[in-house]
Write an enzyme that holds these catalytic residues in place. Structure first.
Site, PDB file in Angstrom:
ATOM      1  N   GLU A   1     -13.171  -6.314  -2.664  1.00 36.46           N
ATOM      2  CA  GLU A   1     -13.510  -6.511  -4.065  1.00 36.46           C
ATOM      3  C   GLU A   1     -12.468  -7.397  -4.731  1.00 36.46           C
ATOM      4  O   GLU A   1     -11.267  -7.284  -4.461  1.00 36.46           O
ATOM      5  CB  GLU A   1     -13.559  -5.148  -4.769  1.00 36.46           C
ATOM      6  CG  GLU A   1     -14.086  -5.272  -6.173  1.00 36.46           C
ATOM      7  CD  GLU A   1     -14.408  -3.922  -6.805  1.00 36.46           C
ATOM      8  OE1 GLU A   1     -14.717  -2.959  -6.070  1.00 36.46           O
ATOM      9  OE2 GLU A   1     -14.340  -3.838  -8.040  1.00 36.46           O
TER      10      GLU A   1
ATOM     11  N   CYS B   1      -7.849 -11.338  -9.499  1.00 39.08           N
ATOM     12  CA  CYS B   1      -7.121 -10.251  -8.821  1.00 39.08           C
ATOM     13  C   CYS B   1      -7.711 -10.115  -7.428  1.00 39.08           C
ATOM     14  O   CYS B   1      -8.913  -9.892  -7.286  1.00 39.08           O
ATOM     15  CB  CYS B   1      -7.308  -8.951  -9.618  1.00 39.08           C
ATOM     16  SG  CYS B   1      -6.643  -7.496  -8.777  1.00 39.08           S
TER      17      CYS B   1
ATOM     18  N   CYS C   1      -5.553   0.733   2.788  1.00 39.02           N
ATOM     19  CA  CYS C   1      -4.100   0.691   2.577  1.00 39.02           C
ATOM     20  C   CYS C   1      -3.477   1.908   3.254  1.00 39.02           C
ATOM     21  O   CYS C   1      -4.104   2.954   3.355  1.00 39.02           O
ATOM     22  CB  CYS C   1      -3.811   0.735   1.073  1.00 39.02           C
ATOM     23  SG  CYS C   1      -2.055   0.590   0.655  1.00 39.02           S
TER      24      CYS C   1
ATOM     25  N   CYS D   1      -0.137   6.250  -1.902  1.00 39.61           N
ATOM     26  CA  CYS D   1       0.165   6.627  -3.295  1.00 39.61           C
ATOM     27  C   CYS D   1      -0.851   7.676  -3.762  1.00 39.61           C
ATOM     28  O   CYS D   1      -2.054   7.519  -3.560  1.00 39.61           O
ATOM     29  CB  CYS D   1       0.137   5.405  -4.208  1.00 39.61           C
ATOM     30  SG  CYS D   1       1.414   4.215  -3.781  1.00 39.61           S
TER      31      CYS D   1
ATOM     32  N   CYS E   1      -3.913   6.723  -6.089  1.00 38.12           N
ATOM     33  CA  CYS E   1      -4.675   5.519  -5.748  1.00 38.12           C
ATOM     34  C   CYS E   1      -5.730   5.825  -4.692  1.00 38.12           C
ATOM     35  O   CYS E   1      -5.427   6.415  -3.660  1.00 38.12           O
ATOM     36  CB  CYS E   1      -3.725   4.431  -5.233  1.00 38.12           C
ATOM     37  SG  CYS E   1      -4.574   2.901  -4.811  1.00 38.12           S
TER      38      CYS E   1
ATOM     39  N   GLU F   1      -1.436  -3.256   0.386  1.00 41.78           N
ATOM     40  CA  GLU F   1      -0.034  -3.500   0.067  1.00 41.78           C
ATOM     41  C   GLU F   1       0.313  -4.894   0.608  1.00 41.78           C
ATOM     42  O   GLU F   1       0.429  -5.085   1.825  1.00 41.78           O
ATOM     43  CB  GLU F   1       0.844  -2.405   0.708  1.00 41.78           C
ATOM     44  CG  GLU F   1       2.340  -2.686   0.741  1.00 41.78           C
ATOM     45  CD  GLU F   1       2.925  -3.155  -0.606  1.00 41.78           C
ATOM     46  OE1 GLU F   1       2.636  -2.547  -1.650  1.00 41.78           O
ATOM     47  OE2 GLU F   1       3.659  -4.160  -0.601  1.00 41.78           O
TER      48      GLU F   1
ATOM     49  N   SER G   1       2.247  -7.703  -6.450  1.00 40.17           N
ATOM     50  CA  SER G   1       2.633  -6.331  -6.783  1.00 40.17           C
ATOM     51  C   SER G   1       2.891  -5.543  -5.497  1.00 40.17           C
ATOM     52  O   SER G   1       2.084  -5.569  -4.576  1.00 40.17           O
ATOM     53  CB  SER G   1       1.496  -5.687  -7.576  1.00 40.17           C
ATOM     54  OG  SER G   1       1.784  -4.343  -7.859  1.00 40.17           O
TER      55      SER G   1
ATOM     56  N   ASN H   1      -5.798   5.710 -14.000  1.00 37.53           N
ATOM     57  CA  ASN H   1      -7.245   5.751 -13.946  1.00 37.53           C
ATOM     58  C   ASN H   1      -7.608   6.899 -12.996  1.00 37.53           C
ATOM     59  O   ASN H   1      -7.408   6.772 -11.792  1.00 37.53           O
ATOM     60  CB  ASN H   1      -7.737   4.406 -13.415  1.00 37.53           C
ATOM     61  CG  ASN H   1      -9.221   4.290 -13.498  1.00 37.53           C
ATOM     62  OD1 ASN H   1      -9.814   4.567 -14.523  1.00 37.53           O
ATOM     63  ND2 ASN H   1      -9.822   3.901 -12.399  1.00 37.53           N
TER      64      ASN H   1
ATOM     65  N   CYS I   1     -11.403  -1.415 -10.951  1.00 41.15           N
ATOM     66  CA  CYS I   1     -11.437  -2.245  -9.755  1.00 41.15           C
ATOM     67  C   CYS I   1     -11.560  -1.352  -8.521  1.00 41.15           C
ATOM     68  O   CYS I   1     -10.847  -0.381  -8.386  1.00 41.15           O
ATOM     69  CB  CYS I   1     -10.142  -3.048  -9.701  1.00 41.15           C
ATOM     70  SG  CYS I   1      -9.981  -4.084  -8.292  1.00 41.15           S
TER      71      CYS I   1
END
Ligand code: SAH
Length: 360
Positions: free
Chosen positions: A93, A106, A113, A117, A120, A161, A192, A291, A334
Site C-alpha cells: 500500500e 508514503c 515487518c 512494535c 503497529c 522497517e 523513518s 491509531n 494507511c
C-alpha cells in the site's frame, strides 16, 4: 524472478550490461531515461530502441511494473490510497498526500515487518519479504504516472522497517534522487526508523541530505521496552548517539516521532522526561495520536492530554507538531486497504495502520 532486475541497476551497472550485449553506449542512456524519467511500463514502450534490442532485453531482464489493485481518493482532502500488486501476488500500500508545497508519497519498504512494535499492525504477521529497489521506485512511479502530477516529496513510513532492508533502500534513494531520474531533492525525503544504531551510522556515512525520523515513542529505555521489542536489543543511549552522529555528519535536523498511547506514554511526567532527554538537540518532535488496532487494546489519548503534552514540550523550548489524520473517508489509516484486501481472503499477512498524515 526470471532475469536480472534492470530497474534496480545504477546507470554504471546498466552501461556495463549494455556494453556486454554489444550495444552502443548511448543505448544505456536511452534505457535509463525510459525507466526513470519517462516511467515506461515495459520495454514495449521504448519506441526509440531497435525492436531486436527490446526483444533481447525482455528475454534477459525482468522489468517490474505494479498492477493497480485498488485506488481510493478522499473527498475530504484529496489524499489517495493505492494498493499495488507485485509479481509474486503480494500487495503493498502507498499513499499520496497533497500539500500546499507539493505532492508527497508514503511508500512501504517491506512486505510485513519483523520489528514487533506493540501498537503497529504491520508486524503482526511478521516479515514476508523485502522489497527490491525497483518495487520501491514503482510505488512512486506508478502514482506519478496515474495522476500525471509530479511527486516532489517522499516519506518512507509505510509498512516495513527501511533500515532492515538497508542495501535496497540506499539504492532506491540514490535512483530516486538521481538527476537523470525523477531527481527528487534529498531534502524532501524522510526515512523513518525504529532505531537500528549500526545502520544509522552507515546511513550517516553516506552523507545524503535526507531527513532521518526516529520512532522514539517513550522518554526512557524502560518505557520504550513496553512498546518496542527492538529496545531489548538496542539501548536508547546507543540509538540517540547514532542520531547525534547522523546530525554531526549530515547537518540534518533529526525528527523524533512519538506516538501517544492513552495511559501508557502520554502523562505530563512523560512529556517532562522527554523534554529533558532531548534538551539541547536541534530537532523536531512529531506527536502522533496512536491509531488503535483491533488486535491490541491501546487507545488514543484524549485531546486535552495531547495538547497538555505538547504544551509541556513547547514550554521547554522544543519544536513540536501534532500530526492530523488525512483521508479518513478512504479506509482511514494507511494499511487498512491492504488489510481489507487480505482479510477478504486474498492473501495472508498484515499491514501497518499508520494514518496518512500531515504536519499541522
Ligand atoms: N519501521 C519504521 C516505519 C514505520 S511507520 C519506523 O519504525 O519508524 C512510521 C511511524 O508510524 C512509526 O513511527 C511507527 O511507530 C508509527 N506507527 C505505526 N503504527 C502506528 C499506529 N497504530 N499509531 C500511530 N503510529 C503508528
Amino acid at each position: 524472478m526470471p532475469g536480472k532486475d534492470i530497474k534496480s541497476m545504477t546507470f554504471e551497472e546498466l552501461s556495463a550490461e549494455v556494453a556486454a550485449l554489444g550495444e552502443k553506449a548511448f543505448r544505456a542512456g536511452q534505457l535509463y531515461q525510459w525507466m526513470h524519467r519517462k516511467l515506461a511500463r515495459g520495454f514495449h514502450e521504448m519506441t526509440n530502441l531497435p525492436k531486436t534490442f527490446r526483444q533481447t532485453l525482455s528475454t534477459q531482464y525482468e522489468y517490474t511494473s505494479h498492477i493497480l489493485v485498488d485506488r481510493r481518493i478522499s473527498k475530504l482532502d484529496g489524499t489517495e490510497k493505492y494498493l499495488f500488486g507485485l509479481h509474486d501476488g503480494n500487495v503493498v500500500e502507498s499513499v499520496l498526500m497533497r500539500y500546499h508545497f507539493g505532492n508527497s508519497v508514503c511508500i512501504s519498504s517491506q512486505v510485513g515487518c519483523r520489528m514487533g512494535c506493540r501498537f503497529c499492525a504491520s508486524t503482526i504477521g511478521g516479515l514476508n519479504r523485502n522489497l527490491t529497489p525497483a518495487e520501491m521506485l514503482d510505488q512512486v512511479y506508478s502514482i506519478q504516472r496515474i495522476t500525471g502530477e509530479r511527486v516532489s516529496h517522499l516519506v518512507v513510513m509505510g509498512t516495513g522497517e527501511p533500515l532492515d532492508n538497508y542495501d535496497s533502500l540506499l539504492r532506491f534513494l540514490k535512483l530516486l534522487s538521481d538527476e537523470n531520474g525523477l531527481n527528487l531533492s534529498q531534502r524532501n525525503i524522510t526515512v523513518s526508523t525504529c532505531g537500528l544504531p549500526e545502520r544509522i551510522h552507515s546511513l550517516a556515512d553516506e552523507q545524503l541530505q535526507i531527513t532521518l525520523a526516529l520512532s522514539l515513542h517513550a522518554p526512557s529505555q524502560e518505557k520504550r521496552k513496553l512498546l518496542m521489542p527492538v529496545a531489548y536489543k538496542y539501548d536508547l543511549r546507543d540509538v540517540l548517539d547514532a542520531c547525534r552522529y547522523y546530525f554531526d555528519r549530515t547537518g540534518r535536523r533529526i525528527t523524533f516521532e512519538y506516538s501517544l498511547v492513552g495511559g501508557i506514554n502520554d502523562a505530563p511526567e512523560d512529556a517532562a522526561q522527554l523534554a529533558k532527554l532531548l534538551k539541547g538537540w536541534n530537532c523536531h518532535i512529531n506527536l502522533i495520536p496512536v491509531n488503535p488496532i483491533k488486535e491490541r487494546d491501546y487507545v488514543q489519548s484524549d485531546q486535552r492530554t495531547i495538547l497538555a503534552f505538547r504544551s509541556i514540550l513547547e514550554k521547554n523550548g522544543m519544536n513540536v507538531t501534532v500530526r492530523r489524520e488525512m483521508g479518513r473517508d478512504i479506509a482511514g489509516a494507511c494499511g487498512q486497504l491492504r488489510k481489507g484486501y487480505i482479510d477478504s481472503g486474498n492473501r495472508s499477512g498484515e499491514s501497518c495502520p499508520f494514518p496518512g498524515s500531515v504536519l499541522e
